[in-house]
Design a protein around this motif. Structure first.
Motif: not given
Ligand SMILES: Nc1ncnc2c1ncn2[C@@H]1O[C@H](COP(=O)(O)OP(=O)(O)O)[C@@H](O)[C@H]1O
Ligand SMILES: [Mg+2]
Lengths: 194, 542
Positions: A164, A167-169, A171-172, A175, A185, A189, A193, B78, B80-83
């Motif tokens: 996770r 994937l968050v990193a 995703g950032k 973004a 985007l 995502l 997710r 989502i 968390e990604v967007l912040t």
């Protein structure tokens, strides 16, 4: 390291490899590499196809009297020789000496270079930088970009203990790269997710 | 505090200017909801470290379309990604000091900034050490008044520096002005090298008053520092009933009241313009006994005669008489007072005693304005004389004096400020070693020029736009401070800015009123000076 095929076509930005066994294709989005030293090329599988060996000759339907698909191949063993599986990989980096670069190599791959599926350790190392995402997003490919990006990230995340977090990193990073393209985007995502 | 908290990173500088301050993009790991305006930050520039205050917090969007079609943030992934990426928190910071980095700041301490930190400089929450570096440690001149927001560091005021100018404490009713003033007076009588004269309208500073809830009694100056404080009273009976140990009963003679005192009361006494003029004429006619003589006028013929002579209209005279009758009814005013309050006060001040004058039951504004103005005028005249003498003869000047008044706008509105002694003191700064501590809940009523002379302002919560504007008039970074000021808590929090503080600061005031708090205010050496003293003090905690 698992060998998955051999380069049969190559350019600066991508290469095409044929599998040794029919249907033994690496998954969409997986990280593969060629190993002709001194430069090793990394590619991400963006497309795959199984077609007739002879251009222009299309296979015909054969299963009318057979009970299962396997029986078609069993009763016509020559089929395995008439068909071939091949895949395309987008070049996303290379290794020279012991340094890993997340940009294009000076030369394309050589024909008949062996192609390997990268080990989880190698995937892990490669995924430390998200520079490849920029290459994926900007390439003009026959597959939808969001599908490919999502597939490659899902594949790569398996090499990480904290899937996770990875994937968050990623995703950032997306973004920021896709600042002006909110729909794309969101589409990506939605596909990664957790 | 742990090392990690010491260097808590908030984000990076992305734009800004020296005039308007800098914009900081918040890291996605820092939660915007934990960040309050008024907190201090440091910015690690390339050459120096900057120190400043957060003056605004905002939300940013990379793409305005996000606002129209918000993403599904109920999905934590989502969100968390967007912040921090598509959506981000932003801070507005006004860097005001450079603390370290170049030679000047190393040698001379924090310096005013003349530039801004470069792009992408890292912004951290200020550490205890940083705040201490800027405000100084508690010592024999610096007095601990409270803490910055969300920090345990002590904010200290340099009191000798503070009393060099007149100062103001502003805020709505119930915000903590009185509690803070008590505390500040305690500090001043220990550390400022000045003596205090306090016109105590509500009997709160000399002897214990009750806290707002009506239950808890709160000790005041004389109870904590019996040997440094004298309580003067205008209402002996009230003081006795409240168990106050008083030092002097103030009586005022008719001949101590001058026309100027009446002019100031024009509004409360409902005097017309001609009636005020009449006061002057009476004074010219009768000299210092004008009040007694005016009040004594009974005989109709005699009055008629006099009015004609002085060219005063009958109705004007009646108007004046009604007004003066109000004054005559004040019980502490007598034809011939047995004591001289001015001399009494000066004698105490000269011995280094701080004088609290309590008004007892006479809390109406007429009594307060009359007495405060009259006494202050004459004490000031004495100071002026002594100061001039000291200058001429090259001898020691009188001990600096700080006069505390409440309801300051009554003395210092734009009309009164030009006429009252308080307006003069405020404008003349420290010429004669006298400054003011003004307390007011309606600062917009105070004359602009007087306001601009106030050295340090301590502003508690204010909700009236005009009051906020008048407190901040002429301050640099006004609009930023305005947003800070309007976000103060409703009690015990104030924005302090001006002469005595290196940067504007939001202070959570030190607690006052518990046994523990009193102990903290009395220096240990003094508390241990003698067994008896110690015992006395112990009794106070009961
Ligand atoms: N420093 C403080 N310590 C403890 N209580 C305080 C403090 N400041 C304010 N308070 C509380 O707030 C109430 C109102 O404060 P006060 O000083 O009387 O307000 P003001 O003079 O502005 O009308 C007090 O009765 C007390 O309960
Ligand atoms: Mg009060």
């Amino acid at each position: 390291m698992e060998r998955v095929g051999e380069v049969i076509e190559a350019s600066t930005t991508e290469f095409v490899a044929q599998c040794y066994e029919l249907y033994q294709l690496p998954p969409l989005g997986s990280l593969v590499k060629t190993r002709d030293l001194p430069v090793e090329l990394y590619g991400i599988v963006y497309n795959a196809a199984t077609t007739s060996l002879e251009p222009g000759r299309r296979p015909i339907a054969r299963g009318k009297d057979e009970a299962t698909e396997e029986e078609i191949y069993r009763s016509s063993p020559q089929l395995l020789k008439l068909l071939r599986s091949e895949f395309n990989a987008l070049v996303v980096g290379h290794r020279q000496g012991d340094r890993l670069y997340h940009h294009l190599p000076p030369q394309p791959a050589r024909i008949h270079s062996f192609v390997y599926l990268c080990s989880p350790e190698e995937v892990n190392e490669f995924g430390q930088s998200f520079d490849f995402l920029n290459i994926l997003i900007n390439a003009h490919l026959p597959v939808p970009t969001e599908e490919l990006v999502a597939a490659s990230l899902r594949q790569m995340s398996q090499a990480y203990e904290d899937r996770r977090g990875f994937l968050v990193a990623a995703g950032k990073e997306l973004a920021i790269l896709l600042g002006g393209n909110l729909n794309q985007l969101k589409a990506i995502l939605g596909r990664i997710r957790q | 505090m742990t090392q990690q908290e010491e260097n808590q990173r908030l984000g990076i500088v992305v734009s800004g200017s020296l005039n308007k301050g800098v914009e900081v993009k918040l890291d996605s790991s820092a939660s915007i909801e934990d960040i309050a305006v008024g907190r201090f930050v440091t910015i690690e520039g390339q050459k120096r470290r900057f120190f400043g205050m957060i003056t605004d917090v905002s939300l940013g969007l990379i793409d305005q379309k996000l606002a129209l079609t918000p993403p599904d943030v109920s999905d934590p992934f989502i969100a968390e990604v967007l912040t921090g990426t598509s959506t981000f928190g932003a801070l507005h910071v006004s860097p005001t000091l450079a603390i370290g980095g170049d030679v000047a700041t190393l040698l001379e301490g924090p310096q005013p900034v003349k530039t801004v930190p470069s792009h992408f400089s890292v912004v951290n929450l200020a550490s205890q050490r940083d705040v201490e570096l800027v405000f100084g440690k508690e010592d024999k001149e610096r007095f601990w008044i409270g803490n910055p927001l969300d920090m345990e560091t002590k904010i200290c005021l340099d009191l000798p520096e503070l009393v060099k100018r007149s100062n103001g404490i502003f805020g709505k009713s119930g915000t903590g002005k009185t509690f803070f003033t008590r505390m500040l007076l305690i500090g001043m009588l220990q550390k400022s090298n000045a003596v205090n004269l306090i016109f105590d309208m509500h009997n709160e500073y000399g002897w214990e008053g009750s806290s707002e809830e009506g239950q808890r009694k709160v000790k005041a100056l004389k109870q904590l520092f019996p040997s440094n404080v004298a309580v003067f009273t205008l209402d002996e009976e009230s003081s006795r009933r409240r168990g106050v140990s008083t030092d002097f009963v103030v009586r005022i003679s008719y001949d101590e009241i001058e026309p100027e005192d009446i002019v100031l009361l024009r509004q409360t006494l409902n005097l017309t313009e001609p009636a005020v003029e009449t006061v002057h004429r009476m004074h010219r006619r009768f000299g210092k006994n004008w009040l007694q003589n005016t009040l004594a006028l009974k005989d109709a013929e005699e009055i008629k005669e006099l009015l004609k002579e002085l060219d005063i209209h009958e109705s004007t005279f009646q108007n004046l008489k009604r007004g003066l009758a109000t004054i005559r009814r004040l019980p502490f005013i007598e034809p011939h007072a047995p004591t001289n309050a001015v001399r009494g006060i000066l004698e105490h001040l000269d011995r280094g005693m701080n004088v609290v004058l309590e008004f007892g039951r006479y809390r109406d504004i007429t009594a307060y304005v009359l007495v405060a103005n009259m006494l202050a005028r004459r004490i000031y005249a004495q100071y002026q004389e002594r100061m001039e003498k000291a200058m001429a003869e090259n001898t020691a000047p009188p001990t600096p004096l700080v006069i505390t008044i409440e309801e300051a706008h009554r003395f210092l509105d734009s009309q009164a400020a030009s006429q009252t002694i308080f307006g003069t003191i405020a404008r003349e700064m420290r010429k004669y070693n006298v400054t003011l501590l003004v307390i007011d809940q309606r600062p917009s009523g105070i004359d602009d020029e007087v306001m601009s002379q106030i050295g340090t302002k301590i502003a508690f919560h204010l909700d009236n736009e005009r009051d906020i504007d008048s407190v901040l008039a002429g301050v640099s970074g006004k609009s930023e401070l305005k947003s800070v000021l309007s976000k103060l808590e409703s009690k015990q929090q104030a924005l302090i800015f001006g002469h005595a503080v290196p940067v504007p600061v939001v202070v959570r005031m030190r607690e006052y009123g518990s046994a523990e708090s009193y102990k903290g205010f009395i220096p240990r050496e003094e508390a241990e000076a003698g067994k008896q003293a110690e015992k006395d003090i112990e009794e106070l905690w009961e």
